[in-house]
Design a protein around this motif. Structure first.
Motif, PDB file in Angstrom:
ATOM      1  N   UNK A   1      56.608  27.549  70.268  1.00  0.00           N
ATOM      2  CA  UNK A   1      55.213  27.978  70.354  1.00  0.00           C
ATOM      3  C   UNK A   1      54.894  29.136  69.412  1.00  0.00           C
TER       4      UNK A   1
ATOM      5  N   UNK B   1      58.600  38.729  73.928  1.00  0.00           N
ATOM      6  CA  UNK B   1      58.685  37.872  75.109  1.00  0.00           C
ATOM      7  C   UNK B   1      57.435  37.006  75.099  1.00  0.00           C
TER       8      UNK B   1
ATOM      9  N   UNK C   1      53.921  40.333  66.174  1.00  0.00           N
ATOM     10  CA  UNK C   1      53.067  41.316  65.514  1.00  0.00           C
ATOM     11  C   UNK C   1      51.993  41.851  66.438  1.00  0.00           C
TER      12      UNK C   1
ATOM     13  N   UNK D   1      52.838  38.864  80.591  1.00  0.00           N
ATOM     14  CA  UNK D   1      52.770  37.497  80.076  1.00  0.00           C
ATOM     15  C   UNK D   1      53.309  37.372  78.659  1.00  0.00           C
ATOM     16  N   UNK D   2      53.042  38.387  77.850  1.00  0.00           N
ATOM     17  CA  UNK D   2      53.525  38.371  76.473  1.00  0.00           C
ATOM     18  C   UNK D   2      53.804  39.797  76.048  1.00  0.00           C
ATOM     19  N   UNK D   3      54.831  39.969  75.257  1.00  0.00           N
ATOM     20  CA  UNK D   3      55.221  41.320  74.844  1.00  0.00           C
ATOM     21  C   UNK D   3      55.686  41.293  73.404  1.00  0.00           C
TER      22      UNK D   3
ATOM     23  N   UNK E   1      51.561  29.327  60.882  1.00  0.00           N
ATOM     24  CA  UNK E   1      51.303  30.688  61.343  1.00  0.00           C
ATOM     25  C   UNK E   1      50.419  31.437  60.339  1.00  0.00           C
TER      26      UNK E   1
ATOM     27  N   UNK F   1      42.358  39.447  65.906  1.00  0.00           N
ATOM     28  CA  UNK F   1      43.694  39.110  66.395  1.00  0.00           C
ATOM     29  C   UNK F   1      44.379  40.413  66.775  1.00  0.00           C
ATOM     30  N   UNK F   2      44.783  40.522  68.029  1.00  0.00           N
ATOM     31  CA  UNK F   2      45.366  41.777  68.517  1.00  0.00           C
ATOM     32  C   UNK F   2      46.893  41.761  68.551  1.00  0.00           C
ATOM     33  N   UNK F   3      47.464  40.607  68.848  1.00  0.00           N
ATOM     34  CA  UNK F   3      48.927  40.533  68.922  1.00  0.00           C
ATOM     35  C   UNK F   3      49.344  39.072  68.793  1.00  0.00           C
ATOM     36  N   UNK F   4      50.586  38.895  68.427  1.00  0.00           N
ATOM     37  CA  UNK F   4      51.105  37.534  68.271  1.00  0.00           C
ATOM     38  C   UNK F   4      52.601  37.537  68.532  1.00  0.00           C
ATOM     39  N   UNK F   5      53.120  36.410  68.991  1.00  0.00           N
ATOM     40  CA  UNK F   5      54.571  36.274  69.168  1.00  0.00           C
ATOM     41  C   UNK F   5      54.928  34.793  69.154  1.00  0.00           C
ATOM     42  N   UNK F   6      56.070  34.502  68.578  1.00  0.00           N
ATOM     43  CA  UNK F   6      56.547  33.120  68.588  1.00  0.00           C
ATOM     44  C   UNK F   6      57.596  32.962  69.685  1.00  0.00           C
ATOM     45  N   UNK F   7      57.852  31.729  70.042  1.00  0.00           N
ATOM     46  CA  UNK F   7      58.981  31.383  70.911  1.00  0.00           C
ATOM     47  C   UNK F   7      59.564  30.102  70.331  1.00  0.00           C
TER      48      UNK F   7
ATOM     49  N   UNK G   1      51.911  32.118  69.772  1.00  0.00           N
ATOM     50  CA  UNK G   1      50.858  32.603  70.667  1.00  0.00           C
ATOM     51  C   UNK G   1      50.079  33.723  70.004  1.00  0.00           C
TER      52      UNK G   1
END
Lengths: 161, 166
Positions: A122, B136, B58, A42-44, A99, A113-119, A124
């Motif tokens: 968004x 991703x 991150x 779902x997210x990487x 952010x 907070x374990x991980x985050x990513x933008x798109x 996330x």
């Protein structure tokens, strides 16, 4: 003054797999095996240095047993945490400011907070599943949702055959 | 409510593959539990100096620090290092790689489909293209590459992903 955002969604029942300084080839093989098992990532988030990768990938909790069976030996039991959830914010403007305000607020409230990513539209955040509602409330102290906002949690879950 | 879906296509469709060059990749190592306020001045200062954030990604590391990678535009703007000085970050806690390149693309229902990340990483590996960072999220794939590699990567991705003709 609150920052305007276009929306907020939360997704529960996920598992997070940490990738700790592993060889790129091992991680590539792991993704290939997950794909063969029809397991969606779902997210990487990945960072590569010197031929090794560190990062984290999120899968649905219902796929965890099948994923465990195909993950490389380098992924230990302690590298998998669950249940986690994903909080996704749809910033209207000021994405960078929002952010950093959010991660600062999460830390102040001790929301891990374990991980985050933008798109494209968004931001996330992967957090403890049982604290997602609290995180969503916190977001609303910083950001202004549109008045016609839909429920945070989708009632529709897509599962692939 | 659960919906069972099957996505299958002979070649994975994308809405288009985009490339950005002359970017700066900034990695920050933040102590979790408390982020000093002056460290948070960095993004505001960067935006004020006309650096646009293209990507942020991150994860927490084994040592408990939170590792953040940020990709900024800003060729011709103030050097990013100048922006970090007022934030009083220890040199060991940040790293700047520049110039770097970004290739990114989106596709239909990527968020709900298996095999998309695998296909993207396979495309790069098959042409021996190194990756600096990747993210991703939702329906988008972002791949950060060393300088001069983005066009090569686009060619490799075009072997796997296809933009349907109108």
């Amino acid at each position: 003054m609150k920052l305007p955002i276009d929306g907020l969604k939360i997704y529960n029942s996920l598992a997070l797999i940490f990738l700790r300084n592993d060889l790129c080839a091992h991680i590539r093989e792991a993704f290939h095996r997950l794909a063969r098992q029809r397991i969606n990532v779902n997210m990487l988030t990945l960072t590569a240095t010197g031929g090794r990768w560190v990062g984290a990938g999120c899968i649905s909790l219902c796929d965890l047993d099948r994923a465990r069976a195909v993950l490389p030996e380098s992924v230990r039991q302690s590298d998998i945490i669950y249940p986690v959830g994903m909080l996704t914010v749809f910033p209207h403007k000021s994405r960078t400011r929002l952010f950093f305000q959010l991660i600062s607020a999460f830390y102040e409230r001790r929301l891990a907070l374990y991980a985050t990513a933008s798109a494209t539209s968004t931001l996330s955040f992967i957090m403890d599943g049982h604290r997602l509602e609290q995180a969503a409330q916190l977001v609303q102290t910083i950001a202004e949702l549109p008045s016609h906002h839909t429920p945070f949690t989708s009632r529709l879950h897509v599962r692939q055959l | 409510m659960e919906t069972i879906a099957v996505y299958w296509e002979p070649q994975i469709k994308t809405y288009g593959i985009q490339v950005r060059t002359r970017l700066r990749l900034i990695s920050l190592h933040l102590q979790t539990g408390a982020i000093p306020g002056h460290q948070l001045d960095f993004p505001a200062e960067a935006v004020r100096k006309d650096h646009r954030l293209m990507l942020v990604t991150g994860h927490i590391q084994a040592d408990g620090c939170f590792h953040i990678s940020m990709l900024f535009t800003g060729a011709g703007a103030a050097p990013v290092k100048d922006l970090l000085i007022p934030c009083q970050l220890e040199p060991a806690n940040f790293n700047i790689t520049a110039p770097v390149e970004l290739i990114f693309f989106q596709g239909p229902h990527y968020a709900d489909r298996y095999g998309i990340a695998d296909a993207a990483l396979y495309a790069l590996e098959s042409k021996q293209i190194d990756l600096l960072a990747a993210a991703c999220s939702g329906s988008a794939i972002y791949l950060v590459l060393p300088e001069g590699k983005a066009q090569h990567a686009r060619s490799a991705l075009n072997d796997i992903f296809v933009v349907p003709l109108k």
